[in-house]
Design a protein around this motif. Structure first.
Motif, PDB file in Angstrom:
ATOM      1  N   HIS A 221      10.566 -49.880 -65.487  1.00  0.00           N
ATOM      2  CA  HIS A 221       9.753 -49.823 -66.701  1.00  0.00           C
ATOM      3  C   HIS A 221      10.633 -50.160 -67.906  1.00  0.00           C
ATOM      4  O   HIS A 221      11.845 -49.934 -67.897  1.00  0.00           O
ATOM      5  CB  HIS A 221       9.024 -48.482 -66.867  1.00  0.00           C
ATOM      6  CG  HIS A 221       9.881 -47.292 -67.168  1.00  0.00           C
ATOM      7  ND1 HIS A 221      10.291 -46.976 -68.443  1.00  0.00           N
ATOM      8  CD2 HIS A 221      10.376 -46.307 -66.377  1.00  0.00           C
ATOM      9  CE1 HIS A 221      11.001 -45.849 -68.422  1.00  0.00           C
ATOM     10  NE2 HIS A 221      11.076 -45.433 -67.177  1.00  0.00           N
TER      11      HIS A 221
ATOM     12  N   ALA B 195      -4.024 -42.738 -64.601  1.00  0.00           N
ATOM     13  CA  ALA B 195      -3.091 -43.527 -63.791  1.00  0.00           C
ATOM     14  C   ALA B 195      -3.234 -45.010 -64.118  1.00  0.00           C
ATOM     15  O   ALA B 195      -4.335 -45.504 -64.373  1.00  0.00           O
ATOM     16  CB  ALA B 195      -3.344 -43.284 -62.317  1.00  0.00           C
ATOM     17  N   ARG B 196      -2.132 -45.712 -64.090  1.00  0.00           N
ATOM     18  CA  ARG B 196      -2.150 -47.144 -64.383  1.00  0.00           C
ATOM     19  C   ARG B 196      -2.817 -47.920 -63.239  1.00  0.00           C
ATOM     20  O   ARG B 196      -2.456 -47.727 -62.074  1.00  0.00           O
ATOM     21  CB  ARG B 196      -0.730 -47.659 -64.582  1.00  0.00           C
ATOM     22  CG  ARG B 196      -0.074 -47.171 -65.876  1.00  0.00           C
ATOM     23  CD  ARG B 196       1.377 -47.619 -65.948  1.00  0.00           C
ATOM     24  NE  ARG B 196       2.005 -47.211 -67.201  1.00  0.00           N
ATOM     25  CZ  ARG B 196       2.335 -48.050 -68.182  1.00  0.00           C
ATOM     26  NH1 ARG B 196       2.099 -49.343 -68.050  1.00  0.00           N
ATOM     27  NH2 ARG B 196       2.895 -47.601 -69.286  1.00  0.00           N
TER      28      ARG B 196
ATOM     29  N   GLU C 170      -0.982 -43.577 -68.490  1.00  0.00           N
ATOM     30  CA  GLU C 170       0.001 -42.537 -68.767  1.00  0.00           C
ATOM     31  C   GLU C 170       0.918 -42.243 -67.591  1.00  0.00           C
ATOM     32  O   GLU C 170       1.941 -41.569 -67.741  1.00  0.00           O
ATOM     33  CB  GLU C 170      -0.728 -41.243 -69.165  1.00  0.00           C
ATOM     34  CG  GLU C 170      -1.608 -41.393 -70.390  1.00  0.00           C
ATOM     35  CD  GLU C 170      -2.471 -40.164 -70.621  1.00  0.00           C
ATOM     36  OE1 GLU C 170      -2.431 -39.243 -69.772  1.00  0.00           O
ATOM     37  OE2 GLU C 170      -3.177 -40.117 -71.642  1.00  0.00           O
ATOM     38  N   SER C 171       0.539 -42.719 -66.391  1.00  0.00           N
ATOM     39  CA  SER C 171       1.328 -42.383 -65.212  1.00  0.00           C
ATOM     40  C   SER C 171       1.213 -43.482 -64.170  1.00  0.00           C
ATOM     41  O   SER C 171       0.322 -44.339 -64.229  1.00  0.00           O
ATOM     42  CB  SER C 171       0.854 -41.052 -64.617  1.00  0.00           C
ATOM     43  OG  SER C 171      -0.495 -41.153 -64.179  1.00  0.00           O
TER      44      SER C 171
ATOM     45  N   TRP D  63      13.717 -40.907 -67.398  1.00  0.00           N
ATOM     46  CA  TRP D  63      12.604 -40.644 -66.499  1.00  0.00           C
ATOM     47  C   TRP D  63      12.078 -39.233 -66.710  1.00  0.00           C
ATOM     48  O   TRP D  63      12.803 -38.349 -67.164  1.00  0.00           O
ATOM     49  CB  TRP D  63      13.052 -40.807 -65.045  1.00  0.00           C
ATOM     50  CG  TRP D  63      13.521 -42.192 -64.741  1.00  0.00           C
ATOM     51  CD1 TRP D  63      14.774 -42.712 -64.968  1.00  0.00           C
ATOM     52  CD2 TRP D  63      12.745 -43.257 -64.203  1.00  0.00           C
ATOM     53  NE1 TRP D  63      14.817 -44.028 -64.585  1.00  0.00           N
ATOM     54  CE2 TRP D  63      13.587 -44.395 -64.111  1.00  0.00           C
ATOM     55  CE3 TRP D  63      11.418 -43.358 -63.766  1.00  0.00           C
ATOM     56  CZ2 TRP D  63      13.141 -45.614 -63.615  1.00  0.00           C
ATOM     57  CZ3 TRP D  63      10.967 -44.571 -63.271  1.00  0.00           C
ATOM     58  CH2 TRP D  63      11.825 -45.679 -63.193  1.00  0.00           C
ATOM     59  N   GLN D  64      10.811 -39.030 -66.348  1.00  0.00           N
ATOM     60  CA  GLN D  64      10.204 -37.705 -66.285  1.00  0.00           C
ATOM     61  C   GLN D  64       9.790 -37.475 -64.833  1.00  0.00           C
ATOM     62  O   GLN D  64       8.929 -38.177 -64.303  1.00  0.00           O
ATOM     63  CB  GLN D  64       8.989 -37.616 -67.204  1.00  0.00           C
ATOM     64  CG  GLN D  64       9.311 -37.514 -68.680  1.00  0.00           C
ATOM     65  CD  GLN D  64       9.763 -36.107 -69.078  1.00  0.00           C
ATOM     66  OE1 GLN D  64       9.436 -35.126 -68.418  1.00  0.00           O
ATOM     67  NE2 GLN D  64      10.514 -36.017 -70.164  1.00  0.00           N
TER      68      GLN D  64
ATOM     69  N   THR E  89       3.039 -38.942 -58.243  1.00  0.00           N
ATOM     70  CA  THR E  89       2.661 -39.445 -59.556  1.00  0.00           C
ATOM     71  C   THR E  89       3.825 -39.288 -60.518  1.00  0.00           C
ATOM     72  O   THR E  89       4.410 -38.206 -60.631  1.00  0.00           O
ATOM     73  CB  THR E  89       1.427 -38.707 -60.100  1.00  0.00           C
ATOM     74  OG1 THR E  89       0.333 -38.911 -59.201  1.00  0.00           O
ATOM     75  CG2 THR E  89       1.037 -39.232 -61.471  1.00  0.00           C
ATOM     76  N   LEU E  90       4.145 -40.369 -61.194  1.00  0.00           N
ATOM     77  CA  LEU E  90       5.311 -40.431 -62.066  1.00  0.00           C
ATOM     78  C   LEU E  90       4.855 -40.725 -63.489  1.00  0.00           C
ATOM     79  O   LEU E  90       4.264 -41.786 -63.742  1.00  0.00           O
ATOM     80  CB  LEU E  90       6.235 -41.553 -61.570  1.00  0.00           C
ATOM     81  CG  LEU E  90       7.680 -41.620 -62.007  1.00  0.00           C
ATOM     82  CD1 LEU E  90       8.445 -40.365 -61.609  1.00  0.00           C
ATOM     83  CD2 LEU E  90       8.337 -42.848 -61.376  1.00  0.00           C
ATOM     84  N   PRO E  91       5.083 -39.836 -64.451  1.00  0.00           N
ATOM     85  CA  PRO E  91       4.729 -40.138 -65.845  1.00  0.00           C
ATOM     86  C   PRO E  91       5.498 -41.367 -66.339  1.00  0.00           C
ATOM     87  O   PRO E  91       6.660 -41.575 -65.970  1.00  0.00           O
ATOM     88  CB  PRO E  91       5.162 -38.882 -66.597  1.00  0.00           C
ATOM     89  CG  PRO E  91       5.203 -37.809 -65.572  1.00  0.00           C
ATOM     90  CD  PRO E  91       5.646 -38.472 -64.301  1.00  0.00           C
ATOM     91  N   MET E  92       4.841 -42.165 -67.180  1.00  0.00           N
ATOM     92  CA  MET E  92       5.443 -43.378 -67.710  1.00  0.00           C
ATOM     93  C   MET E  92       5.190 -43.484 -69.210  1.00  0.00           C
ATOM     94  O   MET E  92       4.102 -43.125 -69.676  1.00  0.00           O
ATOM     95  CB  MET E  92       4.843 -44.611 -67.025  1.00  0.00           C
ATOM     96  CG  MET E  92       5.302 -44.814 -65.593  1.00  0.00           C
ATOM     97  SD  MET E  92       7.006 -45.396 -65.550  1.00  0.00           S
ATOM     98  CE  MET E  92       7.382 -45.219 -63.817  1.00  0.00           C
TER      99      MET E  92
ATOM    100  N   GLN F 146       0.786 -43.854 -60.121  1.00  0.00           N
ATOM    101  CA  GLN F 146       0.403 -43.127 -58.914  1.00  0.00           C
ATOM    102  C   GLN F 146       0.740 -43.983 -57.697  1.00  0.00           C
ATOM    103  O   GLN F 146       0.256 -45.114 -57.565  1.00  0.00           O
ATOM    104  CB  GLN F 146      -1.087 -42.808 -58.961  1.00  0.00           C
ATOM    105  CG  GLN F 146      -1.588 -41.969 -57.800  1.00  0.00           C
ATOM    106  CD  GLN F 146      -3.084 -41.712 -57.917  1.00  0.00           C
ATOM    107  OE1 GLN F 146      -3.700 -41.939 -58.963  1.00  0.00           O
ATOM    108  NE2 GLN F 146      -3.692 -41.232 -56.836  1.00  0.00           N
TER     109      GLN F 146
END
Length: 289
Positions: free
Chosen positions: A253, A10-11, A236-237, A167-168, A199-202, A239
């Protein structure tokens, strides 16, 4: 629980920037977060929030004015603005809708409120354009509220309204109606129910920013309330955990441009010489030709 425990990948939260009271146009009262000279904002430059139930705060609007070198994205939670420009474009963006404009080499436009009652709550985001594209032809389009998809985030009613970009979400690729933004810029309105976590993948190479417009978030540094822009580090994500009120968020983003930024009023270029040429073009009437 007063702090968020980050999951692997997580970022991390790097910086929080509070919005500042300001005014623009013909005296419209706004809250502004500006990051023109901050590399960790790139490709984004500035976010303005209009939020008032008093028509005197916004009714004078933004009479005709020029831009060069940027894109703007306007998104309305409540109220209506009408756009007109020198190209002959005219259209309104109302509750739930968005409006995108690429200034490119030059555009002269106005943005005026179309109603004086019911209050106004909306945002305008400035997105930087790469040096190679700053003199592209200007363009514009509206995206009505009904054309912006709402994607469920959980079983409790949290949703994402996907305004721009890719987006994912929940393991599925999702595409917003606006995909032609500069620097792969993506914008979503996330509405999280109280005490929910998501949690969102980025994309690993993208900058990630979140503006809290309602409620608050729990971060690894503690609680953060409305009116703050959150800037995240690499990972990678993303949170997110809403506080007990829930949270309304603009999630951004995009691919950093890593180019010099020289800003003068409504113009954003890469050098002082380009700004001086822009001013000459505007003064002699050739900026928007």
């Amino acid at each position: 629980m007063n702090k968020l425990t980050l999951q692997p990948g997580a970022r991390p939260l790097v910086r929080t920037v509070a919005s500042q009271a300001s005014a623009d146009g013909a005296g419209v009262k706004i809250q502004r977060v500006a990051g023109f000279q901050s590399p960790d904002f790139s490709p984004f430059l500035m976010l303005d929030e209009i939020r008032s139930d008093n028509a005197d705060d916004y009714i004078a609007g933004f009479p005709p004015h020029p831009h060069r070198g940027i894109e703007t994205l306007t998104y309305m939670l409540n109220g209506e603005f009408e756009h007109q420009d020198h190209l002959g474009n005219r259209g309104a963006v109302s509750t739930g809708g968005a409006q995108w404009m690429r200034a490119g080499r030059g555009i002269i436009h106005s943005e005026m409120p179309a109603q004086g009652e019911g209050g106004m709550h909306g945002f305008q985001l400035w997105i930087n354009m790469a040096a190679a594209n700053k003199m592209d032809a200007p363009t514009w389009r509206d995206i009505q509220g009904g054309d912006i998809p709402e994607v469920p985030l959980d079983s409790r009613g949290s949703v994402a309204r996907l305004i721009a970009g890719h987006w994912q979400i929940q393991g599925e690729a999702k595409t917003a109606p606006l995909t032609e933004t500069a620097a792969e810029a993506a914008v979503a309105d996330l509405r999280l129910q109280p005490d929910t976590e998501f949690t969102l993948p980025m994309p690993a190479e993208h900058a990630v920013l979140v503006f809290i417009y309602r409620g608050g978030l729990m971060s690894e540094r503690g609680p953060i309330g409305r009116g703050n822009m959150l800037l995240y580090g690499r990972g990678e994500s993303l949170q997110l955990r809403a506080d007990g009120e829930g949270a309304g968020l603009l999630c951004l983003h995009g691919r950093p441009l890593n180019e010099p930024v020289v800003h003068y009023g409504p113009f954003v270029m890469n050098s002082r010489e380009e700004i001086e040429q822009t001013l000459r073009d505007y003064n002699n009437g050739t900026l928007a030709t």
